[in-house]
Write a protein that holds these residues in place. Structure first.
Motif, mmCIF file in Angstrom:
data_model
loop_
_atom_site.group_PDB
_atom_site.id
_atom_site.type_symbol
_atom_site.label_atom_id
_atom_site.label_comp_id
_atom_site.label_asym_id
_atom_site.label_seq_id
_atom_site.Cartn_x
_atom_site.Cartn_y
_atom_site.Cartn_z
ATOM 1 N N SER A 1 -25.869 -48.803 69.893
ATOM 2 C CA SER A 1 -26.978 -48.596 70.571
ATOM 3 C C SER A 1 -27.378 -49.928 71.177
ATOM 4 O O SER A 1 -27.177 -50.782 70.718
ATOM 5 C CB SER A 1 -28.127 -48.050 69.743
ATOM 6 O OG SER A 1 -28.043 -49.034 68.428
ATOM 7 N N ASN A 2 -28.254 -49.713 72.482
ATOM 8 C CA ASN A 2 -28.876 -50.698 72.918
ATOM 9 C C ASN A 2 -30.262 -50.963 72.501
ATOM 10 O O ASN A 2 -30.934 -50.051 72.717
ATOM 11 C CB ASN A 2 -28.697 -50.605 74.359
ATOM 12 C CG ASN A 2 -29.324 -51.813 75.133
ATOM 13 O OD1 ASN A 2 -29.884 -52.688 74.681
ATOM 14 N ND2 ASN A 2 -29.472 -51.360 76.469
ATOM 15 N N PRO A 3 -30.813 -51.970 72.031
ATOM 16 C CA PRO A 3 -30.092 -53.356 71.811
ATOM 17 C C PRO A 3 -29.709 -53.473 70.131
ATOM 18 O O PRO A 3 -29.059 -54.699 69.824
ATOM 19 C CB PRO A 3 -31.260 -54.327 72.100
ATOM 20 C CG PRO A 3 -32.522 -53.620 71.541
ATOM 21 C CD PRO A 3 -32.276 -52.152 71.808
ATOM 22 N N MET A 4 -29.843 -52.486 69.078
ATOM 23 C CA MET A 4 -29.863 -52.721 67.872
ATOM 24 C C MET A 4 -28.317 -52.723 67.370
ATOM 25 O O MET A 4 -28.096 -52.948 66.160
ATOM 26 C CB MET A 4 -30.755 -52.020 67.134
ATOM 27 C CG MET A 4 -32.290 -52.046 67.474
ATOM 28 S SD MET A 4 -32.877 -53.748 67.458
ATOM 29 C CE MET A 4 -32.784 -54.004 65.612
ATOM 30 N N SER A 5 -27.496 -52.235 68.117
ATOM 31 C CA SER A 5 -26.043 -51.951 67.796
ATOM 32 C C SER A 5 -25.643 -51.223 66.506
ATOM 33 O O SER A 5 -24.933 -51.577 65.736
ATOM 34 C CB SER A 5 -25.443 -53.707 67.446
ATOM 35 O OG SER A 5 -25.113 -54.215 68.592
ATOM 36 N N GLU A 6 -26.685 -50.121 66.562
ATOM 37 C CA GLU A 6 -26.299 -49.106 65.431
ATOM 38 C C GLU A 6 -25.176 -48.525 65.780
ATOM 39 O O GLU A 6 -24.842 -48.227 67.017
ATOM 40 C CB GLU A 6 -27.787 -48.285 65.332
ATOM 41 C CG GLU A 6 -28.922 -48.825 64.544
ATOM 42 C CD GLU A 6 -29.911 -47.972 64.149
ATOM 43 O OE1 GLU A 6 -30.079 -47.165 64.958
ATOM 44 O OE2 GLU A 6 -30.903 -48.362 63.128
ATOM 45 N N ILE A 7 -24.660 -47.740 64.664
ATOM 46 C CA ILE A 7 -23.314 -47.107 65.099
ATOM 47 C C ILE A 7 -23.382 -45.478 64.433
ATOM 48 O O ILE A 7 -24.072 -45.161 63.514
ATOM 49 C CB ILE A 7 -22.149 -47.595 64.162
ATOM 50 C CG1 ILE A 7 -22.043 -48.825 64.759
ATOM 51 C CG2 ILE A 7 -20.796 -46.750 64.633
ATOM 52 C CD1 ILE A 7 -21.502 -49.363 66.116
ATOM 53 N N ALA A 8 -23.208 -44.507 65.724
ATOM 54 C CA ALA A 8 -23.336 -43.042 65.419
ATOM 55 C C ALA A 8 -22.175 -42.898 64.716
ATOM 56 O O ALA A 8 -20.810 -43.142 65.093
ATOM 57 C CB ALA A 8 -23.605 -42.534 66.552
ATOM 58 N N ASP A 9 -22.371 -41.696 63.901
ATOM 59 C CA ASP A 9 -21.120 -41.010 63.130
ATOM 60 C C ASP A 9 -21.041 -39.932 64.178
ATOM 61 O O ASP A 9 -21.416 -38.807 64.123
ATOM 62 C CB ASP A 9 -21.432 -40.529 61.964
ATOM 63 C CG ASP A 9 -20.289 -39.868 61.179
ATOM 64 O OD1 ASP A 9 -19.130 -39.424 61.778
ATOM 65 O OD2 ASP A 9 -20.304 -39.865 59.924
ATOM 66 N N LEU A 10 -19.941 -40.188 65.421
ATOM 67 C CA LEU A 10 -19.784 -39.392 66.279
ATOM 68 C C LEU A 10 -19.053 -37.864 65.792
ATOM 69 O O LEU A 10 -19.529 -36.646 66.233
ATOM 70 C CB LEU A 10 -18.690 -39.780 67.365
ATOM 71 C CG LEU A 10 -19.271 -41.046 68.123
ATOM 72 C CD1 LEU A 10 -18.177 -41.433 68.944
ATOM 73 C CD2 LEU A 10 -20.404 -40.607 68.842
ATOM 74 N N GLU A 11 -18.208 -37.871 64.941
ATOM 75 C CA GLU A 11 -17.656 -36.470 64.338
ATOM 76 C C GLU A 11 -18.721 -35.608 63.707
ATOM 77 O O GLU A 11 -18.671 -34.362 63.888
ATOM 78 C CB GLU A 11 -16.686 -36.657 63.202
ATOM 79 C CG GLU A 11 -15.338 -36.918 63.729
ATOM 80 C CD GLU A 11 -13.976 -37.044 62.953
ATOM 81 O OE1 GLU A 11 -13.113 -36.233 63.088
ATOM 82 O OE2 GLU A 11 -14.266 -37.819 61.699
ATOM 83 N N ALA A 12 -19.650 -36.361 62.876
ATOM 84 C CA ALA A 12 -20.723 -35.530 62.190
ATOM 85 C C ALA A 12 -21.839 -35.088 63.223
ATOM 86 O O ALA A 12 -22.171 -33.974 63.007
ATOM 87 C CB ALA A 12 -21.444 -36.516 61.227
ATOM 88 N N LEU A 13 -22.107 -35.963 64.366
ATOM 89 C CA LEU A 13 -23.146 -35.315 65.280
ATOM 90 C C LEU A 13 -22.366 -34.304 66.076
ATOM 91 O O LEU A 13 -23.002 -33.404 66.570
ATOM 92 C CB LEU A 13 -23.471 -36.609 66.304
ATOM 93 C CG LEU A 13 -24.150 -37.406 65.429
ATOM 94 C CD1 LEU A 13 -24.884 -38.757 66.296
ATOM 95 C CD2 LEU A 13 -25.565 -36.741 64.721
#
Ligand SMILES: Cc1ncc(COP(=O)(O)O)c(C=O)c1O
Length: 301
Positions: A66-78
């Motif tokens: 994410s911009n700007p905090m560089s969080e990572i989404a769990d794409l499979e779960a979403l």
């Protein structure tokens, strides 16, 4: 534009809190005017996404990193949550590009890019890309033809030239960013470093699974507040002070007053964007020059 084609009055969209500022402004100020309801949830809180689902939820939207905090989404779960809800799952893949991450493989329905960033890579043209199944894209093409956001042939050619070097650029951006993130992490005037390539980043393992490398954007906080952050930005000589990212030249920005400056204080706080936060889109210069450029400002704090 594609949002207008995919949603209609009465629909509900769930979006992650930490997204590019204008995405949030567009959702808050414009999409809602057409009767679309928007709920924001923390990107990494899967329960919050699940709980936000309503009978009229038609889209889940996120950026990862994410911009700007560089969080990572769990794409499979979403993707699983969106499928269960009967909604489209849309991923902004600007930070990774298809070289580092292929969200369609993890269950996304649509992937969007600002091509102005890494896809061009040299700040030459403005453009965008929307990617998905033929069925979904056919629906979009009719709308886009009528609405008119067409790219000029020359710009399209420039973007194609950019794609020829995308793989090696993304590898080099990632290598430089990893080195800078580690260096910043050890600097006494730096607070927290946000980069999923760091082993202690909460999304590190997930990023390793979904991405082939960690990309070129590093954010960090400095000791102090807005004044100290700006003194670092103002001291740079090699790095360009601009809100763009993805360029071969390193760019630096103060998110709270620029890219995310139009957000309300509450929204900014919710997204974790503090006054002492700096975002660097690490370019392809010699990493020693980038470190020295930042060191000059950090030494003033
Ligand atoms: C993650 C992300 N998505 C989308 C955009 C929008 O880019 P553009 O204004 O080129 O469409 C940006 C711009 O910084 C971004 O960082």
């Amino acid at each position: 534009m594609w949002l207008w084609r995919c949603l209609q009055s009465g629909d509900h969209l769930i979006c992650s809190q930490d997204v590019f500022g204008s995405t949030r402004v567009m959702l808050n100020n414009y999409i809602t005017k057409f009767g679309v309801e928007v709920t924001y949830v923390p990107l990494t809180d899967l329960d919050a996404w699940q709980q936000a689902v309503q009978p009229n939820t038609k889209m889940l939207f996120c950026e990862t990193p994410s911009n700007p905090m560089s969080e990572i989404a769990d794409l499979e779960a979403l993707s699983a949550i969106s499928k269960q809800a009967g909604a489209l799952f849309v991923v902004d893949n600007c930070f990774c590009t298809p070289i580092l991450q292929k969200p369609l493989r993890w269950g996304a329905d649509i992937v969007v890019h600002s091509a102005t960033k890494y896809l061009d890579g040299q700040g030459r043209c403005l453009g965008g890309a929307v990617v998905g199944s033929n069925e979904l894209m056919d629906k979009l093409v009719g709308f886009l033809r009528a609405a008119g956001p067409s790219m000029s042939p020359f710009n399209a050619w420039v973007f194609l030239k950019g794609l020829e070097t995308l793989r090696i650029r993304m590898q080099a951006h990632s290598a430089n960013a990893a080195e800078l993130a580690n260096w910043l992490n050890a600097h006494p005037k730096v607070g927290k470093v946000f980069y999923a390539g760091l082993e202690d980043h909460p999304g590190h393992q997930l990023a390793k699974k979904q991405q082939t490398d960690f990309g070129g954007v590093v954010s960090f906080t400095v000791e102090g507040g807005r004044e100290q952050a700006w003194s670092v930005l103002d001291s740079t000589k090699v790095i360009s002070l601009t809100a763009n990212l993805g360029d071969t030249k390193t760019t630096i920005v103060h998110p709270a007053t620029t890219t995310h400056g139009r957000l309300s204080d509450e929204d900014r706080q919710q997204a974790g964007i503090t006054d002492n936060l700096i975002r660097v889109a690490v370019g392809l210069e010699d990493i020693i020059d980038i470190k020295n450029d930042l060191k000059r400002g950090l030494d003033l704090i």
